[in-house]
Design a protein around this motif. Sequence first.
Motif, short mmCIF file in Angstrom:
data_model
loop_
_atom_site.label_atom_id
_atom_site.label_comp_id
_atom_site.label_asym_id
_atom_site.label_seq_id
_atom_site.Cartn_x
_atom_site.Cartn_y
_atom_site.Cartn_z
N LYS A 193 -11.36 -7.53 0.46
CA LYS A 193 -11.50 -7.58 1.93
C LYS A 193 -10.77 -6.44 2.63
CE LYS A 193 -13.65 -11.51 1.50
NZ LYS A 193 -14.61 -11.35 0.46
N PHE A 194 -10.59 -5.32 1.93
CA PHE A 194 -9.99 -4.13 2.52
C PHE A 194 -11.05 -3.43 3.37
CE2 PHE A 194 -8.65 0.30 2.55
CZ PHE A 194 -7.30 0.18 2.85
N PHE B 188 -13.71 -2.67 -5.76
CA PHE B 188 -12.57 -3.59 -5.86
C PHE B 188 -11.89 -3.77 -4.51
CE2 PHE B 188 -8.00 -4.20 -6.38
CZ PHE B 188 -7.98 -5.42 -7.04
N LEU B 189 -11.67 -2.65 -3.82
CA LEU B 189 -11.06 -2.73 -2.49
C LEU B 189 -11.92 -3.57 -1.54
CD1 LEU B 189 -9.79 0.93 -2.06
CD2 LEU B 189 -8.39 -1.11 -2.43
N GLY C 213 -1.18 3.38 1.91
CA GLY C 213 -0.20 2.64 1.12
C GLY C 213 -0.74 1.29 0.67
N GLU C 214 -1.37 0.59 1.59
CA GLU C 214 -1.95 -0.72 1.27
C GLU C 214 -3.05 -0.58 0.22
OE1 GLU C 214 -4.48 -4.27 3.50
OE2 GLU C 214 -3.71 -2.58 4.68
#
Length: 171
Positions: A49-50, A44-45, A161-162
């Motif tokens: 685009k993490f 999912f991350l 945190g993000e």
Amino acid sequence: MDSQRTPPGRMPATDPKDTAAAGGVREVIASFADYREAQRAVDFLSDEKFDVRTISIVAEGLSFVEQITGRLNWQRAFVNGLSSGALIGAVIGFIFGIFNFFAPLTSALSLAFYGLIFGAILGGIVGLIGYALSGGDRDFTSVSGMQAERYDVTADPAVAGEARELLRRRT
């Protein structure tokens, strides 16, 4: 050993680059009981685009588990050896037969058949010898593997945190 303790919810970074960039610690951003769920979280991350290079999945509370599948006796030892020997013999015979210049398919199939017969006989004998040499110390069959209590998804503190916020928004 290092005299510093890792704060709760954080773990030491494993990559030297992470240690320099993250001050030597990583933060747990989510915990899962199942490895597939941890994979889905990282996927999912990635879909969001993490930068997933800053993410790790860490198995905690590892245990070695051996699931007993049945009783081992002379007959089962022979059949196990017979079947594995037959498979190995057929594959090796087929591979050698393919290299025949004039009739590769015909020779591959005939050598696979002869390899199957020879491998089954030899495998059965080896299975019986192996069982005899065990001296009755292990009269059962089993499947073994590792099992974890939980799987922690960790991140560098600079992006934890993000990542945590993105996972909260996940449906």
